[in-house]
Motif scaffolding. Structure first.
Motif, mmCIF file in Angstrom:
data_model
loop_
_atom_site.group_PDB
_atom_site.id
_atom_site.type_symbol
_atom_site.label_atom_id
_atom_site.label_comp_id
_atom_site.label_asym_id
_atom_site.label_seq_id
_atom_site.Cartn_x
_atom_site.Cartn_y
_atom_site.Cartn_z
ATOM 1 N N GLN A 162 3.351 31.145 -0.018
ATOM 2 C CA GLN A 162 4.122 32.029 0.856
ATOM 3 C C GLN A 162 4.989 31.210 1.805
ATOM 4 N N THR A 163 6.187 31.748 2.116
ATOM 5 C CA THR A 163 7.078 31.121 3.087
ATOM 6 C C THR A 163 7.442 32.121 4.171
ATOM 7 N N SER A 164 7.606 31.631 5.395
ATOM 8 C CA SER A 164 8.053 32.468 6.513
ATOM 9 C C SER A 164 9.362 31.952 7.100
ATOM 10 N N ASP A 165 9.958 30.941 6.458
ATOM 11 C CA ASP A 165 11.199 30.366 6.973
ATOM 12 C C ASP A 165 12.286 30.300 5.897
ATOM 13 N N GLY A 166 12.289 31.290 5.021
ATOM 14 C CA GLY A 166 13.342 31.368 4.020
ATOM 15 C C GLY A 166 13.234 30.354 2.904
ATOM 16 N N GLY A 167 12.046 29.819 2.678
ATOM 17 C CA GLY A 167 11.863 28.896 1.569
ATOM 18 C C GLY A 167 11.913 27.434 1.944
ATOM 19 N N LYS A 168 12.082 27.108 3.227
ATOM 20 C CA LYS A 168 12.116 25.695 3.627
ATOM 21 C C LYS A 168 10.747 25.053 3.445
ATOM 22 N N THR A 169 9.693 25.776 3.804
ATOM 23 C CA THR A 169 8.329 25.295 3.627
ATOM 24 C C THR A 169 7.489 26.393 2.990
ATOM 25 N N TRP A 170 6.483 25.976 2.226
ATOM 26 C CA TRP A 170 5.621 26.915 1.510
ATOM 27 C C TRP A 170 4.159 26.579 1.788
ATOM 28 N N THR A 171 3.341 27.632 1.959
ATOM 29 C CA THR A 171 1.918 27.479 2.247
ATOM 30 C C THR A 171 1.095 28.122 1.140
ATOM 31 N N PHE A 172 0.077 27.411 0.672
ATOM 32 C CA PHE A 172 -0.804 27.962 -0.350
ATOM 33 C C PHE A 172 -1.558 29.173 0.195
ATOM 34 N N VAL A 173 -1.598 30.261 -0.611
ATOM 35 C CA VAL A 173 -2.269 31.493 -0.193
ATOM 36 C C VAL A 173 -3.558 31.705 -0.970
ATOM 37 N N SER A 174 -3.493 31.685 -2.304
ATOM 38 C CA SER A 174 -4.691 31.987 -3.088
ATOM 39 C C SER A 174 -4.491 31.641 -4.548
ATOM 40 N N LYS A 175 -5.604 31.584 -5.277
ATOM 41 C CA LYS A 175 -5.587 31.549 -6.727
ATOM 42 C C LYS A 175 -5.770 32.976 -7.232
ATOM 43 N N ILE A 176 -4.989 33.340 -8.250
ATOM 44 C CA ILE A 176 -5.019 34.701 -8.772
ATOM 45 C C ILE A 176 -6.027 34.785 -9.920
ATOM 46 N N PRO A 177 -7.002 35.681 -9.815
ATOM 47 C CA PRO A 177 -7.993 35.793 -10.899
ATOM 48 C C PRO A 177 -7.396 36.464 -12.127
ATOM 49 N N MET A 178 -7.848 36.026 -13.313
ATOM 50 C CA MET A 178 -7.461 36.669 -14.563
ATOM 51 C C MET A 178 -8.723 37.098 -15.307
ATOM 52 N N TRP A 179 -8.637 38.238 -15.975
ATOM 53 C CA TRP A 179 -9.765 38.797 -16.697
ATOM 54 C C TRP A 179 -10.137 37.932 -17.897
ATOM 55 N N GLN A 180 -9.132 37.411 -18.598
ATOM 56 C CA GLN A 180 -9.333 36.531 -19.735
ATOM 57 C C GLN A 180 -8.346 35.371 -19.634
ATOM 58 N N TRP A 181 -8.671 34.267 -20.292
ATOM 59 C CA TRP A 181 -7.845 33.078 -20.179
ATOM 60 C C TRP A 181 -6.456 33.266 -20.759
ATOM 61 N N TYR A 182 -6.284 34.235 -21.671
ATOM 62 C CA TYR A 182 -4.992 34.406 -22.328
ATOM 63 C C TYR A 182 -4.081 35.394 -21.590
ATOM 64 N N GLY A 183 -4.384 35.708 -20.356
ATOM 65 C CA GLY A 183 -3.511 36.586 -19.579
ATOM 66 C C GLY A 183 -2.181 35.924 -19.247
ATOM 67 N N SER A 184 -1.151 36.746 -19.085
ATOM 68 C CA SER A 184 0.185 36.247 -18.750
ATOM 69 C C SER A 184 0.846 37.193 -17.746
ATOM 70 N N PRO A 185 1.185 36.733 -16.525
ATOM 71 C CA PRO A 185 1.845 37.601 -15.543
ATOM 72 C C PRO A 185 3.212 38.052 -16.045
ATOM 73 N N THR A 186 3.531 39.319 -15.841
ATOM 74 C CA THR A 186 4.822 39.858 -16.248
ATOM 75 C C THR A 186 5.640 40.385 -15.075
ATOM 76 N N ARG A 187 5.035 40.487 -13.893
ATOM 77 C CA ARG A 187 5.766 41.033 -12.739
ATOM 78 C C ARG A 187 5.053 40.654 -11.458
ATOM 79 N N LEU A 188 5.815 40.257 -10.441
ATOM 80 C CA LEU A 188 5.304 40.041 -9.082
ATOM 81 C C LEU A 188 6.298 40.627 -8.109
ATOM 82 N N GLN A 189 5.801 41.454 -7.176
ATOM 83 C CA GLN A 189 6.695 42.106 -6.222
ATOM 84 C C GLN A 189 5.934 42.400 -4.943
ATOM 85 N N PHE A 190 6.490 41.934 -3.818
ATOM 86 C CA PHE A 190 5.960 42.299 -2.510
ATOM 87 C C PHE A 190 6.876 43.325 -1.875
ATOM 88 N N LEU A 191 6.278 44.349 -1.263
ATOM 89 C CA LEU A 191 7.032 45.422 -0.623
ATOM 90 C C LEU A 191 6.958 45.346 0.896
#
Length: 306
Positions: A162-191
């Motif tokens: 995550q960034t709070s300064d427009g992408g100048k610096t980035w901070t680690f937030v979390s590891k995303i769990p997957m149900w199976q090893w063959y999962g593939s993300p198709t969309r990410l969106q913050f509102l």
């Protein structure tokens, strides 16, 4: 960002249709009330460019590389592979993916930022070896998230920053769990700063286990839980075929000024991408510049390989 809201609505409509088709009740929508604009269909392009303008040929974009990071690359030649782009507003753009060694079978994550409508770019994320940036989502000029993953031989180890300064610096937030090893993300969106959504597609498992998993977070991405789940095939009907048509193209993005940006990967050669824009005042796509694909590092300098 405008396409993100529009495609979210289309995805919800398709999800309701599929739920009715499968004979189950649709899940209640927990998306927080949106307080900003609502996109209209008139903002969508009537057609995407299918060929690159040849006369006059646009110039190559300037990329200000972090030379310290480039010196860590194996070999003296590398290629840029772009997986997506995000238009924050009419001036600020991001393109992302990875850098790959030409001969060494090696890669590392990459995200570039432009503040002059794509004419020049800066490296803004400390690279991670054997990783690629898969998605970038901004809710305003300051706050954004990126998802990267191990992609050298298979996709694994999803990490959110995550960034709070427009992408100048980035901070680690979390590891995303997957149900199976063959999962593939198709969309990410913050509102909102707290609420975000992610879809993970699982295809390739045991019969009856493949699914489209819709996940959400209410704490800025620290924790994620599955909201809904749909089988990829049910009663002989391909649910995935309907779903994939609702997923926005990663190389297409909407600016807040109603401009539409695309990284055109229909190349006339393997040596560049082309950045194009469709502005509200124009009926034709305009070529901004070309982003070279192959580079050489020699004597402390990075140059385009021609």
């Amino acid at each position: 960002m405008r396409s993100d809201f529009l495609m979210t609505k289309l995805r919800l409509v398709i999800a309701v249709f599929i739920s009715i088709l499968l004979g189950c009740n649709p899940q209640p929508n927990s998306v927080p009330t949106r307080v900003d604009f609502t996109p209209t269909l008139t903002a969508r392009p009537t057609s995407l460019p299918t060929a690159l303008p040849m006369t006059p040929a646009p110039a190559f974009a300037e990329i200000r590389w972090n030379v310290e990071n480039i010196t860590k690359l194996p070999g003296d030649r590398f290629s840029l592979s772009l997986d997506g782009m995000t238009a924050v507003d009419s001036r600020e753009l991001f393109v992302y993916g990875d850098l790959q060694s030409i001969f060494e079978g090696w890669r590392r994550s990459l995200i570039l930022k432009s503040v002059d409508q794509g004419r020049s770019w800066d490296e803004v994320f400390e690279p991670i070896d054997n990783n690629s940036v898969l998605f970038v989502s901004f809710i305003d000029q300051s706050q954004g998230w990126l998802l990267c993953a191990w992609t050298l031989e298979a996709l694994a180890d999803l990490k959110l920053y995550q960034t709070s300064d427009g992408g100048k610096t980035w901070t680690f937030v979390s590891k995303i769990p997957m149900w199976q090893w063959y999962g593939s993300p198709t969309r990410l969106q913050f509102l909102t700063p707290d609420y975000g959504e992610m879809d993970i597609l699982y295809i390739g498992g045991a019969p009856g286990t493949d699914k489209i998993s819709s996940m959400s977070t209410s704490d800025g991405g620290v924790t994620w839980s599955e909201k809904t789940s749909l089988p990829t095939v049910s009663q002989g009907i391909s649910v995935y075929d309907a779903y994939r048509r609702s997923v926005p193209p990663r190389l297409l993005s909407f600016g807040t000024d109603d401009s539409i940006w695309i990284v055109n990967d229909r190349r006339v050669s393997d040596s560049f991408y082309e950045l194009q824009v469709l502005r509200p005042s124009s009926a034709e796509w305009q070529s901004v510049n070309r982003i070279a694909n192959v580079y050489t590092f020699k004597d402390g300098q990075v140059s385009i390989t021609k």
